[in-house]
Enzyme design. Structure first.
Site, mmCIF file in Angstrom:
data_model
loop_
_atom_site.group_PDB
_atom_site.id
_atom_site.type_symbol
_atom_site.label_atom_id
_atom_site.label_comp_id
_atom_site.label_asym_id
_atom_site.label_seq_id
_atom_site.Cartn_x
_atom_site.Cartn_y
_atom_site.Cartn_z
ATOM 1 C CB CYS A 51 -0.955 0.004 1.186
ATOM 2 S SG CYS A 51 -0.131 -0.173 2.784
ATOM 3 N NE ARG A 53 8.308 0.552 1.281
ATOM 4 C CZ ARG A 53 9.141 1.590 1.455
ATOM 5 N NH1 ARG A 53 10.048 1.865 0.534
ATOM 6 N NH2 ARG A 53 9.086 2.331 2.542
ATOM 7 C CB ALA A 190 -9.626 -12.035 4.577
#
Length: 416
Positions: A51, A53, A190
């Site tokens: 999220c 890099r 999940a």
């Protein structure tokens, strides 16, 4: 000569709307690795996509690896170089070595010292291994990064304070809802991040929690741990109006929550506010959702202030961690210096085995046709010795006096 090179698009320079454009979804990563490995001069490669890099690690002998990797990143995501150029970080050789260790230890993370990145880096490594895009140098580099991260965790207190993206997500929701235990929470996804969010929410006594995921079995595993309800991803739109807090982190390539869906949910809720946090890259929630009244939409970039408020305890350990990295890198660089020698020895031994096998085959044939075993074995030993020592002897004779002492240091070992 080949070198280690890294191209990075990360949270330090690139906003979320840029990072999501260059992110690799898990289902496309194997092909992306294969395409990259197929480029001339790329001997080995690993791709890390999280999220915060997207990083490409290569062993390459291209004259300009930065240009090659930048063109690859733009082409595979069908975007222009102008769109990503301002947000590119590039590292090679010693800088690359330091950078991969900073990433593995969490020193380069949005949340200083967070442990999730090490697991993500290991997943990227194993993905490359399965795709057969590794070589000895990149293998050694990543094993070095993993052992360095372990030493930093063991020898410092950098991971003690509970600061993670999941932790900060829950802290941010408390700014909207004072009492989380009274709220209904919908967690979409999940993965590890969602499981950590569920863990922190459970500690806040949240009793009404729904886990939605494409694979319902994975949602059920988390739900069982925290007495939550599990549903399939297609079902979440029917319960979204019940949620006071929505945290989403899936691997979807396009947004799964649009403005129309939330407008409908708000009507059913009689415009009771909803806190929404999108920690997915690419984003799960359309940015336009944030334009709606009674919606508090945040992305991962909005967590920075919460993180800064909680980071003080870890900052003190940063210098100690950097000292460990420097010392560990000295060991790796020493290995790097002797790597060409290892390759030379391997080549020499391979050549020696070829000579031995050829002469041995000849001697075996002679023994079958003659009973003079002793002379044949003596002749075999003489020929093997002469052939093995011919090239080293020639090179020693041509070695200057200044360098002769280095050769002399090796000669006594032959007697052993």
């Amino acid at each position: 000569m080949s070198q280690i090179a890294i191209l990075s698009v990360n949270h330090q320079l690139a906003p979320v709307e840029v990072r999501e454009k260059v992110a690799f979804t898990p289902d496309k990563l194997t092909q992306a690795l294969s395409d990259l490995h197929g480029i001339y001069g790329i001997y080995a490669c690993i791709i890390l996509s999280t999220c915060n890099r997207v990083e490409i690690y290569v062993n390459s002998d291209n004259e300009n690896p930065k240009e090659v990797l930048s063109n690859y990143l733009a082409k595979i995501h069908n975007i222009t170089r102008d769109r990503i150029n301002p947000y590119l970080n590039y590292f090679e050789d010693n800088e690359a070595l330091t950078h991969v260790c900073n990433v593995a230890t969490g020193l380069d993370s949005l949340v200083l010292g967070e442990p999730q990145i090490l697991g993500q880096l290991k997943n990227a490594y194993h993905m490359a291994k399965e795709a057969k895009t590794l070589n000895k140098l990149l293998e050694k580099l990543f094993q070095h990064a993993f052992s360095t991260a372990k030493k930093v965790r063991t020898d410092t207190q950098i991971g003690v304070s509970p600061v993670s993206i999941a932790y900060c997500s829950v802290k941010l929701s408390e700014k909207i809802f004072e009492c989380l235990s009274e709220q209904t929470v919908l967690l979409i996804g999940a993965g590890e991040m969602i499981e950590l969010c569920a863990q922190y929410l459970n500690k806040k006594k949240v009793s009404n929690m729904i886990i939605a995921n494409r694979t319902i079995e994975n949602a059920q595993k988390i739900a069982n741990l925290y007495q939550a309800q599990s549903i399939g991803l297609k079902q979440f739109s029917s319960v979204i109006h019940k949620a006071d807090i929505i945290i989403s982190s899936t691997a979807a390539s396009v947004p799964i929550i649009g403005k129309g869906l939330i407008e409908s949910a708000l009507k059913k809720r009689k415009h009771k506010p909803i806190f929404m946090l999108d920690i997915a890259i690419p984003r799960d929630i359309e940015p336009e959702v944030g334009q709606l009244d009674d919606i508090y939409l945040y992305t991962i970039d909005d967590l920075e202030q919460v993180i800064n408020d909680n980071i003080g305890n870890r900052e003190k350990e940063k210098n100690l961690a950097q000292e460990i990295i420097i010392k560990q890198n000295q060991v790796f660089n020493q290995w790097l210096k002797v790597l060409p020698n290892e390759q030379l020895v391997r080549s020499y031994r391979s050549n020696a085995n070829l000579i031995k096998n050829k002469l041995l085959e000849k001697a075996i044939k002679q023994i079958k046709h003659s009973g003079d075993y002793e002379n044949i074995i003596r002749k075999f030993a003489d020929q093997l010795t002469n052939k093995l020592l011919h090239l080293p002897s020639k090179n020693i004779k041509q070695t200057s006096t200044d360098n002769l002492s280095q050769c002399e240091g090796c000669i006594p070992n032959i007697k052993k």
